[in-house]
Scaffold this active site. Structure first.
Site, PDB file in Angstrom:
ATOM      1  N   GLY A 149       0.777  -1.245   0.000  1.00  0.00           N
ATOM      2  CA  GLY A 149       0.000   0.000   0.000  1.00  0.00           C
ATOM      3  C   GLY A 149       0.801   1.283   0.000  1.00  0.00           C
ATOM      4  N   SER A 189       1.529   8.276   1.692  1.00  0.00           N
ATOM      5  CA  SER A 189       0.757   7.069   2.038  1.00  0.00           C
ATOM      6  C   SER A 189       0.903   6.731   3.520  1.00  0.00           C
ATOM      7  CB  SER A 189       1.262   5.859   1.237  1.00  0.00           C
ATOM      8  OG  SER A 189       1.061   6.054  -0.134  1.00  0.00           O
ATOM      9  N   ILE A 190      -0.211   6.327   4.113  1.00  0.00           N
ATOM     10  CA  ILE A 190      -0.180   5.897   5.516  1.00  0.00           C
ATOM     11  C   ILE A 190       0.796   4.717   5.649  1.00  0.00           C
ATOM     12  CG2 ILE A 190      -1.591   4.844   7.330  1.00  0.00           C
ATOM     13  CD1 ILE A 190      -3.956   6.543   6.328  1.00  0.00           C
ATOM     14  N   ASP A 220      -0.892  -6.599  -7.738  1.00  0.00           N
ATOM     15  CA  ASP A 220      -2.272  -6.124  -7.783  1.00  0.00           C
ATOM     16  C   ASP A 220      -3.048  -7.116  -6.922  1.00  0.00           C
ATOM     17  OD1 ASP A 220      -4.963  -5.856  -8.361  1.00  0.00           O
ATOM     18  OD2 ASP A 220      -4.644  -5.388 -10.481  1.00  0.00           O
ATOM     19  N   VAL A 221      -3.630  -6.648  -5.825  1.00  0.00           N
ATOM     20  CA  VAL A 221      -4.238  -7.574  -4.855  1.00  0.00           C
ATOM     21  C   VAL A 221      -5.524  -8.233  -5.361  1.00  0.00           C
ATOM     22  CG1 VAL A 221      -3.211  -6.497  -2.806  1.00  0.00           C
ATOM     23  CG2 VAL A 221      -5.467  -5.732  -3.613  1.00  0.00           C
ATOM     24  N   ALA A 237     -12.120   2.318  -4.529  1.00  0.00           N
ATOM     25  CA  ALA A 237     -13.490   2.314  -5.066  1.00  0.00           C
ATOM     26  C   ALA A 237     -13.495   3.307  -6.212  1.00  0.00           C
ATOM     27  CB  ALA A 237     -14.495   2.733  -4.000  1.00  0.00           C
ATOM     28  N   TYR A 267     -18.759   8.746   1.866  1.00  0.00           N
ATOM     29  CA  TYR A 267     -17.843   7.599   1.990  1.00  0.00           C
ATOM     30  C   TYR A 267     -18.479   6.353   1.349  1.00  0.00           C
ATOM     31  CZ  TYR A 267     -13.769   5.274   3.960  1.00  0.00           C
ATOM     32  OH  TYR A 267     -12.586   4.590   4.103  1.00  0.00           O
ATOM     33  N   LYS A 316     -15.444  -1.190   4.299  1.00  0.00           N
ATOM     34  CA  LYS A 316     -14.712  -1.145   5.581  1.00  0.00           C
ATOM     35  C   LYS A 316     -15.436  -1.991   6.634  1.00  0.00           C
ATOM     36  CE  LYS A 316     -11.146   1.501   4.613  1.00  0.00           C
ATOM     37  NZ  LYS A 316      -9.880   0.853   4.254  1.00  0.00           N
ATOM     38  N   ARG A 351      -4.487  13.434   4.361  1.00  0.00           N
ATOM     39  CA  ARG A 351      -4.446  13.827   2.938  1.00  0.00           C
ATOM     40  C   ARG A 351      -3.509  12.938   2.137  1.00  0.00           C
ATOM     41  NH1 ARG A 351      -4.421  20.366   2.797  1.00  0.00           N
ATOM     42  NH2 ARG A 351      -5.863  20.355   4.549  1.00  0.00           N
ATOM     43  N   THR A 352      -4.066  11.932   1.500  1.00  0.00           N
ATOM     44  CA  THR A 352      -3.281  10.999   0.679  1.00  0.00           C
ATOM     45  C   THR A 352      -3.908  10.933  -0.712  1.00  0.00           C
ATOM     46  OG1 THR A 352      -4.654   9.128   1.296  1.00  0.00           O
ATOM     47  CG2 THR A 352      -2.758   9.568   2.716  1.00  0.00           C
TER      48      THR A 352
END
Ligand code: NAP
Length: 219
Positions: free
Chosen positions: A13, A19-20, A65-66, A96, A158, A165, A195-196
């Site tokens: 990821g 990125s987190i 690619d998951v 999404a 969302y 989720k 903010r990503t």
């Protein structure tokens, strides 16, 4: 002694420095973990190589690619060959279609619903299954995924990502039941708005940030 000295991990990821997953990977590395990274598609390869390369030129970087079982299998095969075992897995992946994150949830297409769940929730199950034998070989491990409040409550815009989720959160509980018997822990961290790249697709994201700033204890 650093908390994760001698631990081996794989990170899914990282798209860029915002990125987190990148922030978590840096923290894990700071605590002594040796990490492998995956990237989705050639578009992100250079970014991830540049970032992961800061941990050493020999850092393992693999395409994945998951939504493709073959690519997930390839990652864990290579990790098994290079590391022989695994202690840590970070799953920080979600997607999404942009138009599903605007307007009303009631208009979500079958395709968008399926894709959001495949990338954002099922992929955790697939990665956990592939990691299990490598973690078991080391008598335990830890899997971490990223979730959001929108899976528990309806958060404007969302939409289908919130529903995905909720599936992710429930998958964490069922996986914990299965994997706990092998001393593998699995947890979801529910982040506030950050903010990503992924956050850019969410209409109304600045409003989410404002509300958190007003209402969270640390503002
Ligand atoms: P990000 O930097 O854009 O990371 C999302 C990652 O998912 C990207 O590397 C993206 O690659 C990857 N991804 C998407 N589809 C994929 C696929 N089919 N195969 C493999 N990788 C795929 O955004 P982020 O905000 O750090 O998101 C990380 C996680 O944190 C997500 O689960 C997100 O829902 C969660 N989270 C974020 C926030 C927030 O406010 N940012 C809050 C709570 C939870 P591509 O760029 O190629 O699509």
């Amino acid at each position: 002694m650093p908390l994760l000295a001698g631990k081996l991990g794989v990170v899914f990821g990282v798209a860029n420095k915002r990125s987190i997953a990148w922030t978590i990977a840096q923290a894990w590395a700071r605590e002594g973990a040796k990490l492998a990274f995956t990237y989705q598609g050639e578009r992100l390869k250079e970014n991830v190589e540049e970032l992961a390369g800061t941990f050493g030129a020999d850092t393992l970087i693999l395409p994945c690619d998951v939504t493709k079982d073959r690519e997930i299998a390839g990652v864990f095969r290579t990790v098994s060959e290079k590391f022989g075992k695994l202690h840590l897995l970070l799953h920080s992946v979600a997607f999404a279609p942009k138009d599903a994150l605007e307007g009303e949830f009631v208009n979500t297409s079958r395709e968008a619903f399926g894709m959001a769940h495949d990338v954002s929730a099922y992929s955790l199950v697939a990665c956990a299954r592939a990691a299990e034998p490598l973690m078991e070989a080391r008598a335990g491990g830890s899997i971490v995924t990223m979730t959001y409040l929108g899976g528990e409550r309806a958060v404007p815009h969302y939409n289908v990502m919130g529903v995905a989720k909720a599936t992710l959160d429930s998958s964490v509980k069922y996986l914990a039941w299965d994997l706990g018997q092998k001393d593998i822990r699995i947890n979801a961290v529910s982040a506030g708005p950050v903010r990503t790249l992924a956050a850019r697709s969410i209409a109304g994201f600045p409003t989410m940030e404002e509300i958190v700033e007003q209402r969270s204890p640390l503002h």
